[in-house]
Design a protein around this motif. Structure first.
Motif, PDB file in Angstrom:
ATOM      1  N   LEU A  49      58.502  60.614  40.959  1.00 33.82           N
ATOM      2  CA  LEU A  49      57.951  61.002  39.658  1.00 33.82           C
ATOM      3  C   LEU A  49      58.380  62.445  39.424  1.00 33.82           C
ATOM      4  N   ALA A  50      59.293  62.661  38.517  1.00 34.76           N
ATOM      5  CA  ALA A  50      59.908  63.971  38.321  1.00 34.76           C
ATOM      6  C   ALA A  50      58.971  64.932  37.597  1.00 34.76           C
ATOM      7  N   THR A  51      59.448  66.143  37.435  1.00 27.98           N
ATOM      8  CA  THR A  51      58.707  67.208  36.764  1.00 27.98           C
ATOM      9  C   THR A  51      58.202  66.748  35.392  1.00 27.98           C
ATOM     10  N   GLY A  52      56.906  66.965  35.157  1.00 28.69           N
ATOM     11  CA  GLY A  52      56.340  66.717  33.836  1.00 28.69           C
ATOM     12  C   GLY A  52      56.128  65.265  33.472  1.00 28.69           C
ATOM     13  N   THR A  53      56.284  64.343  34.408  1.00 30.74           N
ATOM     14  CA  THR A  53      56.036  62.936  34.070  1.00 30.74           C
ATOM     15  C   THR A  53      54.547  62.715  33.832  1.00 30.74           C
ATOM     16  N   ARG A  54      54.238  61.673  33.061  1.00 32.54           N
ATOM     17  CA  ARG A  54      52.850  61.301  32.778  1.00 32.54           C
ATOM     18  C   ARG A  54      52.694  59.814  33.058  1.00 32.54           C
ATOM     19  N   VAL A  55      51.710  59.481  33.906  1.00 29.89           N
ATOM     20  CA  VAL A  55      51.426  58.093  34.246  1.00 29.89           C
ATOM     21  C   VAL A  55      49.957  57.862  33.928  1.00 29.89           C
ATOM     22  N   PHE A  56      49.683  56.877  33.051  1.00 30.76           N
ATOM     23  CA  PHE A  56      48.335  56.704  32.513  1.00 30.76           C
ATOM     24  C   PHE A  56      47.560  55.568  33.176  1.00 30.76           C
ATOM     25  N   ASN A  57      46.284  55.505  32.836  1.00 26.80           N
ATOM     26  CA  ASN A  57      45.308  54.599  33.432  1.00 26.80           C
ATOM     27  C   ASN A  57      45.795  53.152  33.464  1.00 26.80           C
ATOM     28  N   GLY A  58      45.599  52.518  34.616  1.00 25.07           N
ATOM     29  CA  GLY A  58      45.918  51.109  34.766  1.00 25.07           C
ATOM     30  C   GLY A  58      47.393  50.815  34.954  1.00 25.07           C
ATOM     31  N   ALA A  59      48.250  51.843  34.942  1.00 25.56           N
ATOM     32  CA  ALA A  59      49.684  51.622  35.145  1.00 25.56           C
ATOM     33  C   ALA A  59      49.953  51.267  36.604  1.00 25.56           C
ATOM     34  N   LYS A  60      51.025  50.499  36.805  1.00 28.06           N
ATOM     35  CA  LYS A  60      51.465  50.134  38.155  1.00 28.06           C
ATOM     36  C   LYS A  60      52.966  50.367  38.224  1.00 28.06           C
ATOM     37  N   ILE A  61      53.373  51.174  39.198  1.00 31.44           N
ATOM     38  CA  ILE A  61      54.782  51.518  39.351  1.00 31.44           C
ATOM     39  C   ILE A  61      55.282  50.903  40.641  1.00 31.44           C
ATOM     40  N   GLY A  62      56.322  50.068  40.529  1.00 32.98           N
ATOM     41  CA  GLY A  62      56.850  49.327  41.666  1.00 32.98           C
ATOM     42  C   GLY A  62      57.660  50.180  42.622  1.00 32.98           C
ATOM     43  N   VAL A  63      57.858  49.649  43.805  1.00 31.88           N
ATOM     44  CA  VAL A  63      58.536  50.326  44.901  1.00 31.88           C
ATOM     45  C   VAL A  63      59.927  50.816  44.485  1.00 31.88           C
ATOM     46  N   ARG A  64      60.259  52.023  44.945  1.00 31.95           N
ATOM     47  CA  ARG A  64      61.554  52.673  44.726  1.00 31.95           C
ATOM     48  C   ARG A  64      61.908  52.848  43.248  1.00 31.95           C
ATOM     49  N   SER A  65      60.908  52.984  42.409  1.00 33.14           N
ATOM     50  CA  SER A  65      61.159  53.283  40.994  1.00 33.14           C
ATOM     51  C   SER A  65      61.325  54.787  40.808  1.00 33.14           C
ATOM     52  N   GLU A  66      61.941  55.168  39.687  1.00 35.34           N
ATOM     53  CA  GLU A  66      62.115  56.574  39.333  1.00 35.34           C
ATOM     54  C   GLU A  66      61.649  56.786  37.898  1.00 35.34           C
ATOM     55  N   VAL A  67      60.797  57.783  37.728  1.00 34.83           N
ATOM     56  CA  VAL A  67      60.366  58.186  36.396  1.00 34.83           C
ATOM     57  C   VAL A  67      60.856  59.622  36.247  1.00 34.83           C
ATOM     58  N   ARG A  68      61.822  59.815  35.396  1.00 29.65           N
ATOM     59  CA  ARG A  68      62.531  61.086  35.334  1.00 29.65           C
ATOM     60  C   ARG A  68      61.795  62.122  34.485  1.00 29.65           C
ATOM     61  N   ILE A  69      62.347  63.318  34.382  1.00 28.22           N
ATOM     62  CA  ILE A  69      61.691  64.489  33.790  1.00 28.22           C
ATOM     63  C   ILE A  69      61.063  64.169  32.423  1.00 28.22           C
ATOM     64  N   ASN A  70      59.776  64.504  32.294  1.00 25.47           N
ATOM     65  CA  ASN A  70      59.005  64.366  31.050  1.00 25.47           C
ATOM     66  C   ASN A  70      58.931  62.942  30.516  1.00 25.47           C
ATOM     67  N   ALA A  71      59.209  61.958  31.333  1.00 27.59           N
ATOM     68  CA  ALA A  71      59.052  60.566  30.904  1.00 27.59           C
ATOM     69  C   ALA A  71      57.580  60.159  31.014  1.00 27.59           C
ATOM     70  N   VAL A  72      57.230  59.067  30.327  1.00 24.19           N
ATOM     71  CA  VAL A  72      55.851  58.595  30.264  1.00 24.19           C
ATOM     72  C   VAL A  72      55.791  57.126  30.679  1.00 24.19           C
ATOM     73  N   VAL A  73      54.830  56.819  31.538  1.00 23.99           N
ATOM     74  CA  VAL A  73      54.487  55.423  31.834  1.00 23.99           C
ATOM     75  C   VAL A  73      53.100  55.222  31.250  1.00 23.99           C
ATOM     76  N   HIS A  74      53.040  54.443  30.183  1.00 24.76           N
ATOM     77  CA  HIS A  74      51.816  54.377  29.393  1.00 24.76           C
ATOM     78  C   HIS A  74      50.752  53.489  30.035  1.00 24.76           C
ATOM     79  N   LEU A  75      49.587  53.559  29.417  1.00 27.73           N
ATOM     80  CA  LEU A  75      48.407  52.790  29.787  1.00 27.73           C
ATOM     81  C   LEU A  75      48.749  51.336  30.116  1.00 27.73           C
ATOM     82  N   ARG A  76      48.262  50.825  31.249  1.00 28.61           N
ATOM     83  CA  ARG A  76      48.381  49.414  31.665  1.00 28.61           C
ATOM     84  C   ARG A  76      49.818  48.901  31.683  1.00 28.61           C
ATOM     85  N   THR A  77      50.762  49.800  31.831  1.00 26.26           N
ATOM     86  CA  THR A  77      52.172  49.422  31.892  1.00 26.26           C
ATOM     87  C   THR A  77      52.535  49.071  33.332  1.00 26.26           C
ATOM     88  N   VAL A  78      53.376  48.066  33.497  1.00 25.27           N
ATOM     89  CA  VAL A  78      53.811  47.650  34.831  1.00 25.27           C
ATOM     90  C   VAL A  78      55.316  47.827  34.942  1.00 25.27           C
TER      91      VAL A  78
END
Length: 199
Positions: free
Chosen positions: A96-125
């Motif tokens: 999870l890079a600098t400034g990323t945002r991951v919200f309530n109920g989200a699930k991020i799978g193994v070896r994923s990358e969320v790059r600078i200032n990206a967002v993983v929204h509510l209940r997102t898989v």
């Protein structure tokens, strides 16, 4: 600094290192080899937080659990500076890079990358090995990964995810939504008035 919150103290493995200016509050378990750097805040607001082995939480990152959404961060995860995780599940070997945002109920799978200032929204898989590019927004299940200029599509997906209903238990159409939201949330946060500093 460490705080007992709602009668629960953090549990930090002796092989973990927590900077003296980090804040660890409540039902938090930090695994062996973990590093929590200066200015990071890890706060259990009625739900548990678990950091696995060799997790790195960098400067000024925020990890927050709620009574509805605990936080689990697997092994070998890097949480970048000023990143924010709220009530989410993060699998092993995630970046999870600098400034990323991951919200309530989200699930991020193994070896994923969320790059600078990206967002993983509510209940997102995010399925395993998913990449969210710099500044993009991942939303929904099944996930859509959208560039920021696709605002109308992002807004449409967000509306269905119902942020005020899911996080605060309030109907989006309530005329005084922000009045009710801030008063309700403020009452919950006021429980910190009884915290006890333990370290």
């Amino acid at each position: 600094m460490q705080f007992e919150h709602l009668g629960v103290r953090p549990r930090i493995h002796p092989e973990a290192v927590v900077a003296p200016t980090a804040v660890i509050s409540g039902d938090v378990t930090i695994g062996p080899g973990a590093q929590v750097l200066h200015g990071a805040v890890i706060t259990a607001e009625g739900g548990a937080i678990t950091l696995g082995e060799n997790v790195i939480v960098m400067e000024n990152a925020l990890v927050r659990a709620t009574s509805v959404n605990p936080v689990h961060i697997g092994d070998h995860v890097l949480v970048g500076p000023m990143a924010s995780i709220s009530g989410a599940t993060i699998a092993d070997e995630v970046f999870l890079a600098t400034g990323t945002r991951v919200f309530n109920g989200a699930k991020i799978g193994v070896r994923s990358e969320v790059r600078i200032n990206a967002v993983v929204h509510l209940r997102t898989v995010l399925p395993p090995e998913t990449l969210v590019p710099i500044g993009w927004v991942a939303v929904g299940d099944p996930v859509q990964i959208l560039s920021p200029e696709r605002h109308d599509e992002i807004q449409a997906a967000q509306r269905e995810l119902d942020f005020p209903g899911y996080v605060f238990g309030l109907d989006r159409e309530t005329p005084d939504l922000m009045v009710q939201l801030t008063e309700r949330y403020g009452r919950g946060l006021a429980r910190h008035a009884h915290d006890v500093q333990i370290g």
